[in-house]
Design an enzyme around this catalytic site. Structure first.
Site, PDB file in Angstrom:
ATOM      1  CB  CYS A  57      -2.056  -0.372   6.330  1.00 57.04           C
ATOM      2  SG  CYS A  57      -3.229  -0.321   4.988  1.00 57.04           S
ATOM      3  CD  GLN A  67      -8.414  -4.207  -3.070  1.00 54.96           C
ATOM      4  OE1 GLN A  67      -7.997  -4.300  -1.917  1.00 54.96           O
ATOM      5  NE2 GLN A  67      -9.511  -4.815  -3.475  1.00 54.96           N
ATOM      6  CB  CYS A  77      -0.980  -0.022   1.168  1.00 46.61           C
ATOM      7  SG  CYS A  77      -0.601   1.032   2.543  1.00 46.61           S
ATOM      8  CD  GLU A  78      -0.496   5.407  -3.770  1.00 49.52           C
ATOM      9  OE1 GLU A  78       0.025   4.883  -4.758  1.00 49.52           O
ATOM     10  OE2 GLU A  78      -1.158   6.461  -3.807  1.00 49.52           O
ATOM     11  CG  HIS A  79      -2.202   5.536   1.653  1.00 52.95           C
ATOM     12  ND1 HIS A  79      -3.405   4.946   1.344  1.00 52.95           N
ATOM     13  CD2 HIS A  79      -2.048   6.559   0.777  1.00 52.95           C
ATOM     14  CE1 HIS A  79      -3.960   5.600   0.339  1.00 52.95           C
ATOM     15  NE2 HIS A  79      -3.161   6.568  -0.029  1.00 52.95           N
ATOM     16  CG  HIS A  80      -0.116   2.715   6.192  1.00 48.23           C
ATOM     17  ND1 HIS A  80      -1.336   2.700   5.552  1.00 48.23           N
ATOM     18  CD2 HIS A  80      -0.234   3.559   7.245  1.00 48.23           C
ATOM     19  CE1 HIS A  80      -2.178   3.513   6.192  1.00 48.23           C
ATOM     20  NE2 HIS A  80      -1.533   4.038   7.226  1.00 48.23           N
ATOM     21  CG  HIS A 106      -5.604  -3.231   2.166  1.00 52.24           C
ATOM     22  ND1 HIS A 106      -5.184  -2.189   1.398  1.00 52.24           N
ATOM     23  CD2 HIS A 106      -6.457  -3.954   1.390  1.00 52.24           C
ATOM     24  CE1 HIS A 106      -5.777  -2.256   0.204  1.00 52.24           C
ATOM     25  NE2 HIS A 106      -6.552  -3.315   0.189  1.00 52.24           N
TER      26      HIS A 106
HETATM   27 ZN   LIG Z   1      -2.154   1.447   4.003  1.00 52.61          ZN
END
Ligand SMILES: [Zn+2]
Length: 207
Positions: A160, A130, A89-92, A158
């Site tokens: 995260c 996703q 995931c590009e956020h975490h 996910h």
């Molecule tokens: Zn994430």
């Protein structure tokens, strides 16, 4: 006047710089990057990153470039189900693990079936969301192969969400993208959903 580039090119750091960044994160975790167990970790992490993010170096349109037109008049949908993938995931920057179902309704041309799995892998091996990955796979297939329609459904967990933050193990996110006949023809869409084992109108988010 020279055209202004849309986005400045990313300057890739050296391997040494990347390993130094991992040592910084180990210190951030409150551990000592020089202790025995961690001494080779930065090199391993950097090598893992080469694998996790190898999709940036690959052109998904090239994977689909070789097509076959001799299919003996086959004009029904082609569906590859349960394509397992690992993404991040590009956020975490933690794993997204799931499976993709990819289908299309050919218009004279088909691709080798392994190419659908490789297409998923190229997009999975990048930093992802996703929803974005679902659209990228479908739109690439539609753009390059020009079939009568494309359907992509992705189900994934996910980390995260399961190992941090809200800590909700067992929850999965389902995303879908329907293009062409899969969007406009309810019976085509139903047939696809039956093949992938998702029947019932409430089982998918709107696309
Ligand atoms: Zn994430």
């Amino acid at each position: 006047m020279a055209a202004v580039p849309k986005r400045s090119p990313v300057v890739r750091p050296s391997r040494e710089e990347a390993e130094a960044a991992v040592r910084t994160l180990i210190r951030w975790a409150n551990d000592d990057p020089n202790r025995e167990g961690l001494i080779d970790t930065p090199a391993r992490v950097v090598r893992s990153y080469e694998e996790f993010f190898s999709g940036y170096a690959q052109d998904p349109t090239e994977i689909l470039a070789r097509t076959f037109s001799e299919v003996g008049g086959y004009d029904e949908m082609i569906v590859m189900t349960d394509i397992r993938f690992e993404s991040h995931c590009e956020h975490h920057m933690v794993p997204i693990i799931g499976k993709a179902h990819v289908g299309y309704l050919p218009d004279k041309r088909v691709v080798g079936i392994s190419k659908l799995a490789r297409l998923v892998e190229v997009y999975a091996r990048r930093l992802q969301v996703q929803e974005k990955m679902t659209v990228q796979i479908a739109d690439c297939l539609q753009k390059v192969l020009k079939p009568k329609g494309v359907a992509v459904v992705i189900e994934a967990a996910h980390q995260c969400m399961t190992t941090r933050g809200v800590h909700k193990p067992g929850v999965g996110l389902v995303t879908s993208r329907m293009v062409g006949a899969f969007r406009t023809d309810p019976s085509t869409r139903r047939e696809f959903l039956a093949v992938i084992g998702r029947t019932g109108s409430g089982s998918l988010p709107n696309t």
